[in-house]
Design a protein around this motif. Structure first.
Motif, PDB file in Angstrom:
ATOM      1  N   HIS A 186      -4.843  28.959 -45.163  1.00 12.99           N
ATOM      2  CA  HIS A 186      -5.627  27.850 -45.836  1.00 12.99           C
ATOM      3  C   HIS A 186      -6.885  27.286 -45.002  1.00 12.99           C
ATOM      4  O   HIS A 186      -7.701  26.608 -45.812  1.00 12.99           O
ATOM      5  N   ALA A 187      -7.089  27.900 -44.015  1.00 13.69           N
ATOM      6  CA  ALA A 187      -8.220  27.655 -43.235  1.00 13.69           C
ATOM      7  C   ALA A 187      -9.600  27.490 -43.998  1.00 13.69           C
ATOM      8  O   ALA A 187     -10.342  26.572 -43.687  1.00 13.69           O
ATOM      9  N   GLU A 188      -9.794  28.718 -44.618  1.00 13.33           N
ATOM     10  CA  GLU A 188     -10.999  28.943 -45.231  1.00 13.33           C
ATOM     11  C   GLU A 188     -11.009  28.316 -46.671  1.00 13.33           C
ATOM     12  O   GLU A 188     -11.948  27.434 -47.295  1.00 13.33           O
ATOM     13  N   THR A 189     -10.109  28.599 -47.344  1.00 10.51           N
ATOM     14  CA  THR A 189      -9.937  27.975 -48.718  1.00 10.51           C
ATOM     15  C   THR A 189      -9.752  26.356 -48.855  1.00 10.51           C
ATOM     16  O   THR A 189     -10.043  26.068 -50.061  1.00 10.51           O
ATOM     17  N   HIS A 190      -9.162  25.668 -48.136  1.00  6.29           N
ATOM     18  CA  HIS A 190      -8.907  24.585 -48.018  1.00  6.29           C
ATOM     19  C   HIS A 190      -9.561  23.766 -47.016  1.00  6.29           C
ATOM     20  O   HIS A 190      -9.100  22.469 -46.841  1.00  6.29           O
ATOM     21  N   LYS A 191     -10.607  24.036 -46.525  1.00  7.87           N
ATOM     22  CA  LYS A 191     -11.101  23.350 -45.140  1.00  7.87           C
ATOM     23  C   LYS A 191     -11.736  21.977 -45.376  1.00  7.87           C
ATOM     24  O   LYS A 191     -12.023  21.205 -44.753  1.00  7.87           O
ATOM     25  N   ASP A 192     -11.988  21.861 -46.750  1.00  9.30           N
ATOM     26  CA  ASP A 192     -12.800  20.482 -47.276  1.00  9.30           C
ATOM     27  C   ASP A 192     -11.976  19.829 -48.040  1.00  9.30           C
ATOM     28  O   ASP A 192     -12.309  18.507 -48.410  1.00  9.30           O
ATOM     29  N   ASP A 193     -10.579  19.852 -48.119  1.00 10.99           N
ATOM     30  CA  ASP A 193      -9.399  19.126 -48.524  1.00 10.99           C
ATOM     31  C   ASP A 193      -8.725  18.444 -47.393  1.00 10.99           C
ATOM     32  O   ASP A 193      -8.026  19.063 -46.833  1.00 10.99           O
ATOM     33  N   VAL A 194      -9.088  17.284 -47.395  1.00 11.88           N
ATOM     34  CA  VAL A 194      -8.240  16.424 -46.216  1.00 11.88           C
ATOM     35  C   VAL A 194      -6.960  16.496 -46.254  1.00 11.88           C
ATOM     36  O   VAL A 194      -6.254  16.564 -45.318  1.00 11.88           O
ATOM     37  N   LEU A 249     -13.511  15.527 -41.822  1.00  9.96           N
ATOM     38  CA  LEU A 249     -13.613  14.888 -43.051  1.00  9.96           C
ATOM     39  C   LEU A 249     -13.226  13.348 -43.395  1.00  9.96           C
ATOM     40  O   LEU A 249     -13.824  12.739 -44.166  1.00  9.96           O
ATOM     41  N   SER A 250     -12.323  12.847 -42.357  1.00  9.91           N
ATOM     42  CA  SER A 250     -12.081  11.247 -42.258  1.00  9.91           C
ATOM     43  C   SER A 250     -13.446  10.600 -42.041  1.00  9.91           C
ATOM     44  O   SER A 250     -13.704   9.603 -42.667  1.00  9.91           O
ATOM     45  N   ARG A 251     -14.224  11.137 -41.197  1.00 13.93           N
ATOM     46  CA  ARG A 251     -15.306  10.299 -40.812  1.00 13.93           C
ATOM     47  C   ARG A 251     -16.430  10.530 -41.899  1.00 13.93           C
ATOM     48  O   ARG A 251     -17.089   9.380 -42.335  1.00 13.93           O
ATOM     49  N   LYS A 252     -16.510  11.507 -42.758  1.00 15.42           N
ATOM     50  CA  LYS A 252     -17.090  11.533 -43.924  1.00 15.42           C
ATOM     51  C   LYS A 252     -16.991  10.622 -45.105  1.00 15.42           C
ATOM     52  O   LYS A 252     -17.719  10.073 -45.899  1.00 15.42           O
ATOM     53  N   GLN A 253     -15.546  10.492 -45.038  1.00 14.54           N
ATOM     54  CA  GLN A 253     -15.063   9.470 -46.066  1.00 14.54           C
ATOM     55  C   GLN A 253     -14.949   8.181 -45.469  1.00 14.54           C
ATOM     56  O   GLN A 253     -14.319   7.069 -46.076  1.00 14.54           O
ATOM     57  N   LYS A 254     -15.562   7.780 -44.104  1.00 12.33           N
ATOM     58  CA  LYS A 254     -15.362   6.620 -43.588  1.00 12.33           C
ATOM     59  C   LYS A 254     -14.177   6.025 -43.317  1.00 12.33           C
ATOM     60  O   LYS A 254     -13.970   4.769 -43.333  1.00 12.33           O
ATOM     61  N   ASN A 255     -13.027   6.991 -43.276  1.00 13.60           N
ATOM     62  CA  ASN A 255     -11.780   6.821 -42.856  1.00 13.60           C
ATOM     63  C   ASN A 255     -11.660   6.585 -41.380  1.00 13.60           C
ATOM     64  O   ASN A 255     -10.907   7.726 -40.978  1.00 13.60           O
ATOM     65  N   PHE A 256     -12.141   5.711 -40.820  1.00 12.36           N
ATOM     66  CA  PHE A 256     -12.285   5.867 -39.131  1.00 12.36           C
ATOM     67  C   PHE A 256     -10.603   5.694 -38.820  1.00 12.36           C
ATOM     68  O   PHE A 256     -10.357   6.331 -37.359  1.00 12.36           O
ATOM     69  N   ARG A 257      -9.930   4.656 -39.249  1.00  9.36           N
ATOM     70  CA  ARG A 257      -8.425   4.825 -38.956  1.00  9.36           C
ATOM     71  C   ARG A 257      -7.819   6.142 -38.842  1.00  9.36           C
ATOM     72  O   ARG A 257      -6.985   6.597 -37.917  1.00  9.36           O
ATOM     73  N   GLN A 258      -7.905   7.114 -39.881  1.00  6.08           N
ATOM     74  CA  GLN A 258      -7.181   8.415 -40.142  1.00  6.08           C
ATOM     75  C   GLN A 258      -7.990   9.273 -38.892  1.00  6.08           C
ATOM     76  O   GLN A 258      -7.139   9.917 -38.381  1.00  6.08           O
ATOM     77  N   GLU A 259      -9.279   9.206 -38.839  1.00  6.53           N
ATOM     78  CA  GLU A 259      -9.856   9.964 -37.638  1.00  6.53           C
ATOM     79  C   GLU A 259      -9.095   9.703 -36.181  1.00  6.53           C
ATOM     80  O   GLU A 259      -8.929  10.654 -35.801  1.00  6.53           O
ATOM     81  N   VAL A 260      -9.270   8.331 -36.177  1.00  5.76           N
ATOM     82  CA  VAL A 260      -8.511   8.096 -34.757  1.00  5.76           C
ATOM     83  C   VAL A 260      -7.117   8.615 -34.708  1.00  5.76           C
ATOM     84  O   VAL A 260      -6.634   9.073 -33.800  1.00  5.76           O
ATOM     85  N   GLU A 318     -14.774   3.253 -31.887  1.00  9.17           N
ATOM     86  CA  GLU A 318     -15.951   2.415 -31.811  1.00  9.17           C
ATOM     87  C   GLU A 318     -16.272   2.128 -33.439  1.00  9.17           C
ATOM     88  O   GLU A 318     -16.375   0.987 -33.846  1.00  9.17           O
ATOM     89  N   LEU A 319     -16.309   3.169 -34.247  1.00  5.74           N
ATOM     90  CA  LEU A 319     -16.648   2.964 -35.631  1.00  5.74           C
ATOM     91  C   LEU A 319     -15.428   2.130 -36.483  1.00  5.74           C
ATOM     92  O   LEU A 319     -15.897   1.129 -37.251  1.00  5.74           O
ATOM     93  N   LEU A 320     -14.135   2.537 -35.896  1.00 11.98           N
ATOM     94  CA  LEU A 320     -13.069   1.848 -36.619  1.00 11.98           C
ATOM     95  C   LEU A 320     -13.154   0.388 -36.227  1.00 11.98           C
ATOM     96  O   LEU A 320     -13.124  -0.534 -37.054  1.00 11.98           O
ATOM     97  N   ALA A 321     -13.481  -0.123 -34.866  1.00 10.23           N
ATOM     98  CA  ALA A 321     -13.524  -1.335 -34.534  1.00 10.23           C
ATOM     99  C   ALA A 321     -14.582  -2.169 -35.201  1.00 10.23           C
ATOM    100  O   ALA A 321     -14.613  -3.304 -35.603  1.00 10.23           O
ATOM    101  N   ALA A 322     -15.879  -1.595 -35.411  1.00 10.25           N
ATOM    102  CA  ALA A 322     -17.307  -2.036 -35.953  1.00 10.25           C
ATOM    103  C   ALA A 322     -16.831  -2.191 -37.584  1.00 10.25           C
ATOM    104  O   ALA A 322     -17.563  -3.112 -38.243  1.00 10.25           O
TER     105      ALA A 322
END
Length: 147
Positions: free
Chosen positions: A47-55, A87-98, A141-145
């Protein structure tokens, strides 16, 4: 102790498919771990290539990697965790990224604490692990801000 030594203590799979072909290491791991390394019936790497943009799909691959790590004593592949972070950062989902960065770092730390380094490459020295570790402070840092 090698990967296969650990796996075959848990089960004794056949190395051959019904058609006589040799099973791949992924097929053997799937067999002895009851499919822990599978997402929708396929190994995570498929799935690495086919779904790499599907968080959501990448999160499922993260879960499968962690289950495989627990069941087979193999270190989880960082690719999926890095993709979730990106992908989380692109979605501004910083909590998920952390969450996913911390989850991977903690899992790897626990893996080496439990299994040591014998027979294992140290993923902490690899570029993907380092990328995950390096992005964590900025994600916090982004999450806190943004709270």
């Amino acid at each position: 102790m090698s990967l296969f030594d650990r796996l075959f203590k848990k089960a004794s799979p056949s190395f051959r498919k019904e058609n006589g072909e040799t099973k791949t290491s992924g097929e053997l791991i799937a067999e002895v771990t009851n499919g822990a390394n599978l997402v929708d019936g396929k190994q995570t790497w498929e799935h690495a290539e086919t779904h790499k943009d599907d968080v959501e799909y990448m999160k499922r691959c993260c879960d499968a990697e962690l289950k495989t790590m627990a069941a087979a004593g193999t270190v989880a592949v960082p690719f999926y965790f890095e993709r979730v972070a990106i992908l989380s950062r692109k979605q501004k989902n910083f909590r998920q990224e952390v969450e996913y960065c911390e989850r991977y770092i903690q899992a790897v730390k626990e893996f080496y604490r439990m299994w040591g380094h014998d027979g294992h490459a140290d993923v902490r020295k690899g570029p993907r692990y380092k990328a995950i570790a390096e992005r964590l402070p900025k994600a916090k840092e982004l999450l806190a801000a943004n709270q």
